[in-house]
Design a protein around this motif. Structure first.
Motif, short mmCIF file in Angstrom:
data_model
loop_
_atom_site.label_atom_id
_atom_site.label_comp_id
_atom_site.label_asym_id
_atom_site.label_seq_id
_atom_site.Cartn_x
_atom_site.Cartn_y
_atom_site.Cartn_z
N ARG A 55 1.04 -1.11 -0.08
CA ARG A 55 0.07 -0.01 -0.07
C ARG A 55 0.89 1.51 -0.14
NH1 ARG A 55 -5.32 0.34 0.05
NH2 ARG A 55 -6.19 2.33 0.40
N ALA A 56 2.00 1.45 0.76
CA ALA A 56 2.89 2.39 0.55
C ALA A 56 3.64 2.66 -0.59
CB ALA A 56 3.92 2.00 1.88
N LEU A 57 3.79 1.58 -1.32
CA LEU A 57 4.40 1.64 -2.74
C LEU A 57 3.40 2.05 -3.64
CD1 LEU A 57 6.47 -1.78 -2.99
CD2 LEU A 57 7.52 0.60 -2.95
N ALA A 58 2.22 1.74 -3.38
CA ALA A 58 1.06 2.11 -4.26
C ALA A 58 0.87 3.51 -4.29
CB ALA A 58 -0.06 1.25 -4.10
N GLY A 59 1.03 3.91 -2.94
CA GLY A 59 0.71 5.50 -2.88
C GLY A 59 1.91 6.18 -3.55
N MET A 60 3.13 5.83 -3.27
CA MET A 60 4.16 6.46 -4.02
C MET A 60 4.05 6.44 -5.59
SD MET A 60 7.35 5.24 -5.63
CE MET A 60 7.92 3.88 -4.56
N ILE A 61 3.74 5.25 -6.00
CA ILE A 61 3.74 5.07 -7.58
C ILE A 61 2.62 6.06 -8.20
CG2 ILE A 61 2.96 3.30 -9.31
CD1 ILE A 61 4.55 1.25 -7.54
N ALA A 62 1.42 6.04 -7.62
CA ALA A 62 0.21 6.90 -7.88
C ALA A 62 0.73 8.40 -7.95
CB ALA A 62 -1.03 6.76 -6.99
N SER A 63 1.48 8.77 -6.76
CA SER A 63 1.91 10.26 -6.78
C SER A 63 2.78 10.33 -7.92
CB SER A 63 2.59 10.55 -5.30
OG SER A 63 1.54 10.23 -4.32
N ALA A 64 3.89 9.50 -8.08
CA ALA A 64 4.70 9.73 -9.24
C ALA A 64 4.04 9.75 -10.46
CB ALA A 64 5.90 8.64 -9.25
N ALA A 65 3.05 8.84 -10.83
CA ALA A 65 2.52 8.95 -12.07
C ALA A 65 1.75 10.21 -12.08
CB ALA A 65 1.64 7.74 -12.19
N ALA A 66 1.22 10.64 -11.12
CA ALA A 66 0.25 11.98 -11.32
C ALA A 66 1.31 13.03 -11.44
CB ALA A 66 -0.43 12.06 -10.03
N ALA A 67 2.33 13.15 -10.97
CA ALA A 67 3.50 14.25 -11.02
C ALA A 67 4.17 14.16 -12.68
CB ALA A 67 4.58 14.08 -9.94
N ALA A 68 4.44 13.01 -12.93
CA ALA A 68 5.28 13.09 -13.99
C ALA A 68 4.65 12.22 -15.27
CB ALA A 68 6.78 12.34 -13.55
N GLU A 69 3.38 11.93 -15.08
CA GLU A 69 2.85 11.04 -16.09
C GLU A 69 3.54 9.61 -16.52
OE1 GLU A 69 -0.25 11.41 -19.97
OE2 GLU A 69 1.06 13.27 -19.30
N VAL A 70 4.06 8.83 -15.63
CA VAL A 70 4.87 7.93 -15.66
C VAL A 70 3.83 6.96 -16.36
CG1 VAL A 70 6.02 5.85 -14.32
CG2 VAL A 70 6.46 8.09 -13.80
N THR A 71 4.26 6.10 -17.36
CA THR A 71 3.67 5.09 -17.97
C THR A 71 4.08 3.67 -17.56
OG1 THR A 71 5.07 5.08 -19.80
CG2 THR A 71 3.00 6.71 -20.17
N ARG A 72 5.17 3.35 -17.17
CA ARG A 72 5.59 2.28 -16.71
C ARG A 72 6.52 2.18 -15.61
NH1 ARG A 72 7.94 -1.32 -21.24
NH2 ARG A 72 5.78 -0.64 -22.04
N VAL A 73 6.23 1.29 -14.63
CA VAL A 73 7.10 1.03 -13.57
C VAL A 73 7.87 -0.25 -13.60
CG1 VAL A 73 7.00 1.03 -10.92
CG2 VAL A 73 5.53 2.72 -12.13
N VAL A 74 9.05 -0.14 -13.21
CA VAL A 74 9.81 -1.23 -13.09
C VAL A 74 10.39 -1.50 -11.78
CG1 VAL A 74 11.70 -3.08 -13.99
CG2 VAL A 74 10.53 -1.59 -15.56
#
Length: 306
Positions: free
Chosen positions: A225-244
């Motif tokens: 859940r902590a990782l999900a919050g971080m990934i969602a925030s990063a995607a919202a800030a930088a429009e990240v399309t993929r996470v590895v």
């Protein structure tokens, strides 16, 4: 065949390889990181890798941080003998080659973008979940390093402003919830016991979680859940399309990735955030060296064009 020298420096290991422009490796070596005289060990490692081969065109270094790109210095948290150490200049002087430096997690991201799970992504976030949590962004094929070289420190994004105090001094950082030692710490505090004679670490915690042990399962769900919050925030800030995602904790497999998928489905709202594609590493420990090599090739090509 022409090559570059790629170097990956961490608190536990030093690795080096000669890497061709197509990503092929013609020689490599690895050894433990000593507590002192790290530079002497690194010099010996470079000599071993380069012995008898064609002189490389450039050197790319991925090193644990923090670092200062402008000065070429590093201060790895787990390497107390290096504080503001002039790594880039030391390697340049030893080799006589053009030398470029970036963070180890940034090199992980760049390596995955070049040869791994991130290929074809226009906006990639690479995350290393291990003793700590590091990250790197690759936008349109170019690593986003930041003014001092520390962009991508996603492990210290706040996912709970009222949360626990992190080792970095901040509060509610994702690393406090999802790094290997903090996974095990929380589980132990909540009644988990490691198997008899085994270390109380994230690997054994993952095994118990796979077997359905309730506290172990809860620890990984909390981390996810902590990782999900971080990934969602990063995607919202930088429009990240993929996470590895790589690092030792990612080896937990479905124990981590299944609750992460559920948590992302819950916390992500906007369509472009929900569409982020999360993948495990395919390069594993080779990703850092691949990224350091790509860094060196790009640096060598730009220098030749200048």
């Amino acid at each position: 065949m022409s090559s570059v020298l790629a170097i990956d420096i961490g608190g536990t290991k030093l690795a080096a390889a000669l890497v061709g422009e197509d990503g092929s490796v013609s020689g490599s070596a690895i050894r433990p990181t000593p507590r002192t005289d790290v530079m002497a060990a690194l010099a010996s490692l470079m000599d071993e890798v380069c012995a008898g081969g064609e002189r490389p065109q450039a050197v790319g270094i991925g090193c644990a941080g923090p670092l200062n790109l402008a000065a070429g210095t590093v201060s790895p948290v787990n390497m107390p003998s290096w504080r503001d150490f002039p790594l880039r200049d030391e390697v340049r002087e030893l080799t006589g080659l053009p030398t470029v430096l970036a963070g180890d997690a940034q090199c992980f991201a760049l390596g995955e973008h070049w040869l791994g799970s991130g290929r074809g992504s226009s906006a990639l976030l690479g995350i290393v979940v291990s003793t700590g949590i590091g990250g790197g962004l690759v936008i349109d094929g170019v690593p986003l390093l930041g003014p001092t070289g520390n962009a991508g420190h996603v492990g210290h994004m706040t996912v709970d402003p009222y949360g626990e105090r992190c080792e970095c001094g901040g509060r509610g950082c994702v690393e406090r919830y999802a790094s290997g030692p903090n996974l095990a710490r929380w589980a132990l505090d909540n009644g988990w016991k490691a198997p008899e004679g085994e270390p109380a670490d994230a690997r054994n915690l993952a095994r118990d979680a796979a077997d359905g042990e309730p506290v172990a399962v809860a620890a990984y769900e909390r981390a996810a859940r902590a990782l999900a919050g971080m990934i969602a925030s990063a995607a919202a800030a930088a429009e990240v399309t993929r996470v590895v995602i790589g690092g030792g904790v990612s080896g937990a497999g479905p124990v981590l990735f299944e609750p992460l998928e559920r948590a992302l489905d819950d916390v992500a709202g906007l369509a472009f955030v929900r569409s982020v594609d999360v993948q495990p590493t395919v390069l594993g420990v080779r990703a850092g060296l691949a990224g350091a090599a790509k860094l060196a090739w790009d640096y060598s090509d730009s220098a030749a064009a200048a």
